[in-house]
Motif scaffolding. Structure first.
Motif, PDB file in Angstrom:
ATOM      1  N   LYS A 100       0.735  -1.172  -0.237  1.00  0.00           N
ATOM      2  CA  LYS A 100      -0.110   0.225  -0.053  1.00  0.00           C
ATOM      3  C   LYS A 100       0.901   1.314  -0.062  1.00  0.00           C
ATOM      4  CE  LYS A 100      -3.602   2.366   2.719  1.00  0.00           C
ATOM      5  NZ  LYS A 100      -4.503   2.211   3.822  1.00  0.00           N
ATOM      6  N   ILE A 101       0.663   2.146  -0.950  1.00  0.00           N
ATOM      7  CA  ILE A 101       1.468   3.331  -0.861  1.00  0.00           C
ATOM      8  C   ILE A 101       0.327   4.350  -0.411  1.00  0.00           C
ATOM      9  CG2 ILE A 101       2.652   5.333  -2.492  1.00  0.00           C
ATOM     10  CD1 ILE A 101       3.102   2.834  -4.463  1.00  0.00           C
ATOM     11  N   GLU A 102       0.891   5.432   0.387  1.00  0.00           N
ATOM     12  CA  GLU A 102       0.001   6.539   0.816  1.00  0.00           C
ATOM     13  C   GLU A 102       1.175   7.605   0.647  1.00  0.00           C
ATOM     14  OE1 GLU A 102      -2.254   5.866   4.697  1.00  0.00           O
ATOM     15  OE2 GLU A 102      -0.809   4.279   4.783  1.00  0.00           O
ATOM     16  N   VAL A 110      -3.158   0.366  -3.491  1.00  0.00           N
ATOM     17  CA  VAL A 110      -2.796  -0.981  -3.229  1.00  0.00           C
ATOM     18  C   VAL A 110      -2.468  -1.640  -4.578  1.00  0.00           C
ATOM     19  CG1 VAL A 110      -3.408  -3.451  -2.082  1.00  0.00           C
ATOM     20  CG2 VAL A 110      -4.404  -1.234  -1.155  1.00  0.00           C
ATOM     21  N   LEU A 111      -1.230  -2.180  -4.638  1.00  0.00           N
ATOM     22  CA  LEU A 111      -0.658  -2.653  -5.739  1.00  0.00           C
ATOM     23  C   LEU A 111       0.377  -3.889  -5.590  1.00  0.00           C
ATOM     24  CD1 LEU A 111       2.246  -1.077  -5.877  1.00  0.00           C
ATOM     25  CD2 LEU A 111       1.085   0.731  -6.599  1.00  0.00           C
ATOM     26  N   VAL A 120       0.336  -5.095   2.679  1.00  0.00           N
ATOM     27  CA  VAL A 120      -1.048  -5.424   2.846  1.00  0.00           C
ATOM     28  C   VAL A 120      -1.065  -7.070   3.040  1.00  0.00           C
ATOM     29  CG1 VAL A 120      -3.197  -5.421   1.604  1.00  0.00           C
ATOM     30  CG2 VAL A 120      -1.800  -3.303   1.492  1.00  0.00           C
ATOM     31  N   GLU A 121      -1.757  -7.300   4.160  1.00  0.00           N
ATOM     32  CA  GLU A 121      -1.981  -8.882   4.352  1.00  0.00           C
ATOM     33  C   GLU A 121      -2.854  -9.500   3.242  1.00  0.00           C
ATOM     34  OE1 GLU A 121      -0.301 -10.680   6.619  1.00  0.00           O
ATOM     35  OE2 GLU A 121       0.692  -9.057   7.211  1.00  0.00           O
ATOM     36  N   GLU A 122      -3.847  -8.866   3.157  1.00  0.00           N
ATOM     37  CA  GLU A 122      -4.872  -9.381   2.225  1.00  0.00           C
ATOM     38  C   GLU A 122      -5.948  -8.439   1.712  1.00  0.00           C
ATOM     39  OE1 GLU A 122      -6.196 -11.812   0.339  1.00  0.00           O
ATOM     40  OE2 GLU A 122      -5.978 -13.216   1.936  1.00  0.00           O
ATOM     41  N   ALA A 123      -6.372  -8.588   0.675  1.00  0.00           N
ATOM     42  CA  ALA A 123      -7.352  -7.930  -0.165  1.00  0.00           C
ATOM     43  C   ALA A 123      -8.673  -8.530  -0.476  1.00  0.00           C
ATOM     44  CB  ALA A 123      -6.761  -6.969  -1.368  1.00  0.00           C
TER      45      ALA A 123
END
Length: 112
Positions: A3-5, A64-65, A96-99
């Protein structure tokens, strides 16, 4: 997945969005934000009274990528958001653990 913020100046949003689309990213989330860093806000005059504006307007972009496109996305954000002046913003990268796509139930990379 990552995840990029990115916290950027509001007037740079269109340039960053276009740069991310050129890299191949399909979806981003944008939130209006207020904050300050080293620039510490500024003073303004309103009806003859001086007051301090602590929080400056910013825009927060979330993406998220897959891990293999993180480098290209970060570089695109840096190039598009940079003005060379204080307050250009920050980029944060986290795991990110899960999407999960709510509509279809797809998980992992298929969900993004």
């Amino acid at each position: 997945m990552k995840k990029i913020e990115a916290i950027i100046k509001p007037f740079k949003l269109d340039e960053v969005k276009e740069a991310l689309q050129e890299v191949g990213l399909q979806g981003i989330t944008v939130t209006e934000a207020k904050g300050f860093g080293r620039q510490k806000g500024h003073t303004e005059l309103y009806r003859g009274a001086e007051y301090v504006v602590d929080f400056l307007p910013k825009v927060k972009i979330e993406v998220v990528l897959n891990e293999d496109t993180v480098g290209k996305a970060v570089e695109a954000i840096q190039q598009a958001a940079r003005t060379g002046r204080i307050g250009d913003g920050k980029i944060f990268i986290s795991n990110v653990e899960e999407a999960i796509r709510i509509r279809t139930g797809e998980t992992g990379a298929e969900a993004i």
